[in-house]
Write a protein that holds these residues in place. Sequence first.
Motif: not given
Length: 168
Positions: A44-48, A50-56, A65-69, A76-84
């Motif tokens: 997350h940006a608050s810890v350096g 650029s992702a919205l988050f990575t859950l573990v 387990a892990a999942l990044t968003c 123009k596309v800030r309304h879209v997020a991606h899970l990776v």
Amino acid sequence: MQAADLADYKALRDAMLLRHEDAFTSDAATEATRPAASYQPRLHASVGGSALFTLVAWQGGRMVAALTCEREPRQKVRHVAHLVGMMVADASQGQGLGRRLLAQALSLLRSEPELELVTLSVSAGNVAALRLYEGAGFTRYGLLPRAIRLPDGRYIDKALMVCPLRKP
């Protein structure tokens, strides 16, 4: 995920890439050479990052387990997020960890008022993952044929999926 977790994240990712080459776009040999710090953008940006988050998820002091968003930076596309990078260690599969990570991710995304859609891609032959995503509200909107070319010459198609976060 915090910066102190990057080595554990890399260990999980390296193991998953090595065991499941048909499930990931990245290849194990290349990723094995990356230092753990190179995954800092997944924070997350608050810890350096650029992702919205990575859950573990952890079991017995081990990241299993892990999942990044990620979020689109362009206006123009800030309304879209991606899970990776969804991954659950082999020994921890079938325990509902992926389902819980996905549910938590969708809950966090729905709390962001600007976000309307979340997308992901998944190997088209990964029936368990497709069922998981469909059960969470994702629908397939396309197929990218031959998206991955494996070292042995086989190709893997990717199913492209989307989930609305709120009604239009």
